[in-house]
Design a protein around this motif. Sequence first.
Motif, PDB file in Angstrom:
ATOM      1  N   SER A 118      95.035  82.050 -63.418  1.00 52.04           N
ATOM      2  CA  SER A 118      94.997  83.152 -62.309  1.00 52.04           C
ATOM      3  C   SER A 118      96.505  83.519 -62.092  1.00 52.04           C
ATOM      4  O   SER A 118      96.804  84.741 -61.899  1.00 52.04           O
ATOM      5  CB  SER A 118      94.021  83.142 -61.089  1.00 52.04           C
ATOM      6  OG  SER A 118      92.702  82.731 -61.236  1.00 52.04           O
ATOM      7  N   TRP A 166      94.603  89.395 -59.092  1.00 47.93           N
ATOM      8  CA  TRP A 166      94.325  87.926 -58.519  1.00 47.93           C
ATOM      9  C   TRP A 166      92.913  87.797 -58.245  1.00 47.93           C
ATOM     10  O   TRP A 166      92.024  86.882 -58.138  1.00 47.93           O
ATOM     11  CB  TRP A 166      94.917  87.651 -57.253  1.00 47.93           C
ATOM     12  CG  TRP A 166      94.750  86.189 -56.610  1.00 47.93           C
ATOM     13  CD1 TRP A 166      93.882  86.132 -55.423  1.00 47.93           C
ATOM     14  CD2 TRP A 166      95.212  84.975 -57.120  1.00 47.93           C
ATOM     15  NE1 TRP A 166      93.743  84.857 -55.114  1.00 47.93           N
ATOM     16  CE2 TRP A 166      94.714  84.004 -56.182  1.00 47.93           C
ATOM     17  CE3 TRP A 166      96.090  84.397 -58.246  1.00 47.93           C
ATOM     18  CZ2 TRP A 166      94.903  82.534 -56.240  1.00 47.93           C
ATOM     19  CZ3 TRP A 166      95.917  83.147 -58.116  1.00 47.93           C
ATOM     20  CH2 TRP A 166      95.624  82.198 -57.419  1.00 47.93           C
ATOM     21  N   SER A 167      92.130  88.955 -57.584  1.00 45.14           N
ATOM     22  CA  SER A 167      90.849  89.071 -57.228  1.00 45.14           C
ATOM     23  C   SER A 167      89.906  89.470 -58.104  1.00 45.14           C
ATOM     24  O   SER A 167      88.641  89.372 -58.017  1.00 45.14           O
ATOM     25  CB  SER A 167      90.725  89.942 -55.978  1.00 45.14           C
ATOM     26  OG  SER A 167      91.612  89.736 -54.828  1.00 45.14           O
ATOM     27  N   TRP A 223      87.414  89.249 -61.169  1.00 48.46           N
ATOM     28  CA  TRP A 223      86.500  88.672 -61.829  1.00 48.46           C
ATOM     29  C   TRP A 223      85.583  89.219 -62.841  1.00 48.46           C
ATOM     30  O   TRP A 223      84.925  88.616 -63.702  1.00 48.46           O
ATOM     31  CB  TRP A 223      85.701  87.730 -60.627  1.00 48.46           C
ATOM     32  CG  TRP A 223      84.878  88.920 -60.042  1.00 48.46           C
ATOM     33  CD1 TRP A 223      85.128  89.579 -58.934  1.00 48.46           C
ATOM     34  CD2 TRP A 223      83.555  89.259 -60.248  1.00 48.46           C
ATOM     35  NE1 TRP A 223      84.054  90.344 -58.616  1.00 48.46           N
ATOM     36  CE2 TRP A 223      82.935  90.353 -59.431  1.00 48.46           C
ATOM     37  CE3 TRP A 223      82.555  89.046 -61.094  1.00 48.46           C
ATOM     38  CZ2 TRP A 223      81.671  90.785 -59.342  1.00 48.46           C
ATOM     39  CZ3 TRP A 223      81.252  89.464 -61.206  1.00 48.46           C
ATOM     40  CH2 TRP A 223      80.861  90.472 -60.368  1.00 48.46           C
ATOM     41  N   GLN A 274      88.562  83.293 -59.741  1.00 45.95           N
ATOM     42  CA  GLN A 274      87.498  83.654 -59.045  1.00 45.95           C
ATOM     43  C   GLN A 274      86.394  83.444 -59.598  1.00 45.95           C
ATOM     44  O   GLN A 274      85.351  83.381 -58.870  1.00 45.95           O
ATOM     45  CB  GLN A 274      87.959  85.288 -59.026  1.00 45.95           C
ATOM     46  CG  GLN A 274      89.249  85.749 -58.468  1.00 45.95           C
ATOM     47  CD  GLN A 274      89.092  85.459 -56.711  1.00 45.95           C
ATOM     48  OE1 GLN A 274      88.393  85.403 -56.044  1.00 45.95           O
ATOM     49  NE2 GLN A 274      90.350  85.077 -56.221  1.00 45.95           N
ATOM     50  N   ASN A 275      86.414  83.374 -61.020  1.00 41.24           N
ATOM     51  CA  ASN A 275      85.004  83.303 -61.608  1.00 41.24           C
ATOM     52  C   ASN A 275      84.604  81.866 -61.481  1.00 41.24           C
ATOM     53  O   ASN A 275      83.265  81.559 -61.205  1.00 41.24           O
ATOM     54  CB  ASN A 275      85.057  83.278 -63.280  1.00 41.24           C
ATOM     55  CG  ASN A 275      85.353  85.021 -63.392  1.00 41.24           C
ATOM     56  OD1 ASN A 275      86.708  85.520 -63.110  1.00 41.24           O
ATOM     57  ND2 ASN A 275      84.475  85.439 -63.742  1.00 41.24           N
ATOM     58  N   ALA A 291      91.491  80.607 -53.127  1.00 44.05           N
ATOM     59  CA  ALA A 291      91.827  81.988 -53.588  1.00 44.05           C
ATOM     60  C   ALA A 291      92.330  83.024 -52.727  1.00 44.05           C
ATOM     61  O   ALA A 291      92.826  83.882 -53.121  1.00 44.05           O
ATOM     62  CB  ALA A 291      90.205  82.354 -53.969  1.00 44.05           C
TER      63      ALA A 291
END
Length: 307
Positions: free
Chosen positions: A94, A224-225, A227, A243-244, A281
């Motif tokens: 990430s 970054w966020s 998914w 995220q995933n 996260a």
Amino acid sequence: MSAVTGKTRWWSAPPRPAWEEAPGRAGVAGKGLVLTLACLGVLFPLWIVVVTSLSSRRTIDEAGGLVMIPRDLTLVAYRELLSGGQVTRAAVISVLITLVGTAFSMTVSVLCAYGLSRTGSLGHRWLLMLLLATMFFSAGLIPTYLLVQSVGLTDTYLALILPSALSVFNILVLRGFFMGISQELTDSARIDGAGDVRILWQIVMPLSRAVLAVITLFYAVGYWSAWFNASLYLNDQEMMPLQNVMIQLVQKQEAPVGLGQAIKTGELSGLAVQMAVMVMALLPVAVLSPFVQKHFKKGMLTGAVKG
């Protein structure tokens, strides 16, 4: 205002509309109460997440779930997550995707916005209309997936960057800010022999630090966020970003590789692991946002108004 004649004297200030009057004590107290409740509504869930991630299994069991009062704090969940397993690998992925993707998106966006801000450039109006059209019309998910598959980007990290590399909104904000820069500065530099690359690098970009900081944060938070692209284009679980992995852990109740046995044997609480992944996260965004907050008003409002 004269008490006798009822007329406004020439030295008195003109009356202000009701919405511009200074608030009274009740108004100030009401605003403070509303802001306090809003802050508590945001911070209280974050407090519960952080405290639960730092709690031991016994504390979580005694609380019956989420922990509000800190007691017997421990870093065992974070230590296990960062011990080199799936979560550590996903966090590194990430970070790299965010750094590379943000750099690529900012480079292309700045170049595109600068070209569109020069009203005399070739075809800038048609290119602007073409970009605006993409904000209202889209090919859809299936054509996009077929395109990514046809160019061989499935199961590659480029599939997490290229399909969402540009934001027309961000380009328009940059363009509006660039157009607000004094034309005399660029004209004088051009008379001195500077080309467009030098003008952009030495004049336009130093004057646009505020808007560049805001747009950089937007792109970084987006990467970054993100998914959905990973779940759509990646089939290898070892390539999944953080995220995933968090979705698999929280929604599907699937323990990360290397932690399943620790949870089963009672060394770790599954809830503490879930909260710890959430904190990991959220941490980069929470740390970076205050440093860019001061640029939001100047960067966003100025660029939007002058666009």
